[in-house]
Design a protein around this motif. Sequence first.
Motif, PDB file in Angstrom:
ATOM      1  N   SER A  23      31.567 -23.051 -48.381  1.00  0.00           N
ATOM      2  CA  SER A  23      31.887 -24.155 -47.196  1.00  0.00           C
ATOM      3  C   SER A  23      30.752 -24.455 -46.407  1.00  0.00           C
ATOM      4  O   SER A  23      29.679 -23.643 -46.351  1.00  0.00           O
ATOM      5  CB  SER A  23      32.757 -23.649 -46.279  1.00  0.00           C
ATOM      6  N   PRO A  24      30.645 -25.587 -45.868  1.00  0.00           N
ATOM      7  CA  PRO A  24      29.547 -25.941 -45.146  1.00  0.00           C
ATOM      8  C   PRO A  24      29.195 -25.004 -44.021  1.00  0.00           C
ATOM      9  O   PRO A  24      27.976 -24.687 -43.705  1.00  0.00           O
ATOM     10  CB  PRO A  24      29.771 -27.382 -44.552  1.00  0.00           C
ATOM     11  N   ARG A  25      30.255 -24.417 -43.342  1.00  0.00           N
ATOM     12  CA  ARG A  25      29.979 -23.441 -42.420  1.00  0.00           C
ATOM     13  C   ARG A  25      29.139 -22.441 -42.812  1.00  0.00           C
ATOM     14  O   ARG A  25      28.219 -21.738 -42.584  1.00  0.00           O
ATOM     15  CB  ARG A  25      31.325 -22.876 -41.644  1.00  0.00           C
ATOM     16  N   GLU A  26      29.707 -21.837 -44.119  1.00  0.00           N
ATOM     17  CA  GLU A  26      29.071 -20.655 -44.938  1.00  0.00           C
ATOM     18  C   GLU A  26      27.747 -20.859 -45.309  1.00  0.00           C
ATOM     19  O   GLU A  26      26.785 -19.862 -44.952  1.00  0.00           O
ATOM     20  CB  GLU A  26      30.007 -20.115 -45.998  1.00  0.00           C
ATOM     21  N   ILE A  27      27.420 -22.173 -45.529  1.00  0.00           N
ATOM     22  CA  ILE A  27      26.112 -22.581 -46.041  1.00  0.00           C
ATOM     23  C   ILE A  27      25.333 -22.538 -44.573  1.00  0.00           C
ATOM     24  O   ILE A  27      23.993 -21.608 -44.908  1.00  0.00           O
ATOM     25  CB  ILE A  27      26.047 -23.937 -46.596  1.00  0.00           C
ATOM     26  N   LYS A  28      25.416 -23.092 -43.813  1.00  0.00           N
ATOM     27  CA  LYS A  28      24.857 -22.823 -42.502  1.00  0.00           C
ATOM     28  C   LYS A  28      24.647 -21.419 -41.725  1.00  0.00           C
ATOM     29  O   LYS A  28      23.522 -21.036 -41.543  1.00  0.00           O
ATOM     30  CB  LYS A  28      25.484 -23.608 -41.463  1.00  0.00           C
ATOM     31  N   THR A  29      25.524 -20.632 -42.214  1.00  0.00           N
ATOM     32  CA  THR A  29      25.537 -19.200 -41.855  1.00  0.00           C
ATOM     33  C   THR A  29      24.429 -18.582 -42.607  1.00  0.00           C
ATOM     34  O   THR A  29      23.384 -17.716 -42.244  1.00  0.00           O
ATOM     35  CB  THR A  29      26.882 -18.459 -41.880  1.00  0.00           C
ATOM     36  N   TYR A  30      24.647 -18.708 -43.949  1.00  0.00           N
ATOM     37  CA  TYR A  30      23.504 -18.270 -44.727  1.00  0.00           C
ATOM     38  C   TYR A  30      22.297 -18.545 -44.477  1.00  0.00           C
ATOM     39  O   TYR A  30      21.181 -17.810 -44.452  1.00  0.00           O
ATOM     40  CB  TYR A  30      23.852 -18.508 -46.320  1.00  0.00           C
ATOM     41  N   VAL A  31      22.015 -19.655 -44.522  1.00  0.00           N
ATOM     42  CA  VAL A  31      20.645 -20.309 -43.746  1.00  0.00           C
ATOM     43  C   VAL A  31      20.071 -19.743 -42.663  1.00  0.00           C
ATOM     44  O   VAL A  31      18.889 -19.527 -42.377  1.00  0.00           O
ATOM     45  CB  VAL A  31      20.555 -21.709 -44.127  1.00  0.00           C
ATOM     46  N   ASN A  32      20.889 -19.905 -41.755  1.00  0.00           N
ATOM     47  CA  ASN A  32      20.404 -19.312 -40.539  1.00  0.00           C
ATOM     48  C   ASN A  32      20.172 -17.802 -40.491  1.00  0.00           C
ATOM     49  O   ASN A  32      19.122 -17.342 -39.817  1.00  0.00           O
ATOM     50  CB  ASN A  32      21.586 -19.461 -39.339  1.00  0.00           C
TER      51      ASN A  32
END
Length: 338
Positions: free
Chosen positions: A161-170
Motif C-alpha cells: 500500500s502507499p502507506r507501506e511504501i512510505k514506511t519502507y522508504v522512511n
Amino acid sequence: EPEKTSLEFEKFFNRLLATTYAKDVKNVVCVIDNLDRINPEDALKIWSTLQIFVESNNLKKSKSRKSDVWIIVPYDESGLRLLWDKNGEKQTGEKSLCSKSFFDKSFQLRIEVPKMLFEGWENYADKIIHDSLENSFSEDQMSCVLEMLKRGRVSISDAPSPREIKTYVNQVGFLYPLHKGNASLESLCFYIDLKYLKSKSADEIKKGLLDRSILSENKVLGFVKEKTDIEKELCAILFNVNGEKGMELLIEDPVLNALNERNEEKLQKLVRNHEHAVKIFVENILAENKYDCKNYMHLLMKTFEGKLEDDLLRFVVRNCDQICNQMDKIASVDDLCA
C-alpha cells in the motif's frame, strides 16, 4: 468525568436525529469507525453501550426516527473477530467463537471488500524513493532499494500500500546510516521488508535465522547472496553489533540449552546450520572457562569430531584435576547403574 450510560447516548443520538430532520434530510447515515483499532477493552465497552440503541429493532422503535437510519461499521474482520473471541475466552477460560454470534446479531447486511490492487505501485515507489533519498543515496543505491521492495513481494497481487511504501522508504533512510558499517543496503532492505511490511517480530526473525527458514525467501536471496553474507548482516542489524558478534549472540542461548540438556541432536543441528559461529562460541567459552565446561567435554568432543582438538586439549590441561573428579563421578554413577 464518568462514562456515559446507554441512556445518555440514546438521548444525545435522538437530539442529533431531531436536528438533522429539521434540515429536511430524508435519510440518515451514521458511521462508527475504527472499532478494531482501539484498545480492546474500550472497543467492547463502546459497542456494548451503542448497540442498545443502534440495533435495527431499537431504531425502528425510536420516536425520533422519521425515515431510514443506516448504521455503517467499517471493520477489519480478522481484527474484530479476534477482539470478541479473546473476550469470550477471557470470560470462560476456553477457546471462544462468540464473534460469530456478534456478527450475526449486530449486522443485518455484511459487504466484503476485496483487497485493492494498487496498480502502478512500482512507479509510485520509485518517486517516493527519489523524493526521500536522492540527497543522501546514489542512483545505484536507490535502484537497489526499489529492487529489494519488488523482490519482497510474494505474488503479483501482493502490492504494498502507499502507506507501506512510505514506511519502507522512511526506515531505509533512517536505519542505513546507523548500520552501514556492519550491513549492506541489500540486507537492511530485506530486514525492513520482513519487520515492517511482513510484520515479523525480532524474535521471529531470530527463529527464522536459527532454523534457516528465513533463507527460503528465494526471490530476495537470489539477488542478495551475490553481494553479501546476509545471515551475518541480519544478526548485526538485530543486535546492533558487528556480524561476528551478532552470530555469536544469535546462537548463544540455543547452544547453552543444548549443552545443558545434553542434547546431541540439537547441538549437531546447530553445528550444521551455523558451524562457524558455534565453533567460535565454543572456542570462547573454552578459553574463558565459562559455563562450567568440564560438564560438557564428552558432548563437545563427540559433536565436533576433532575440529576443536587444540582448544579442548588446552582446556583439559588447565582443568585437569576438576575434569578427573568429574569423570570419577560419572564412573561411580555407571558402577551403580551396572
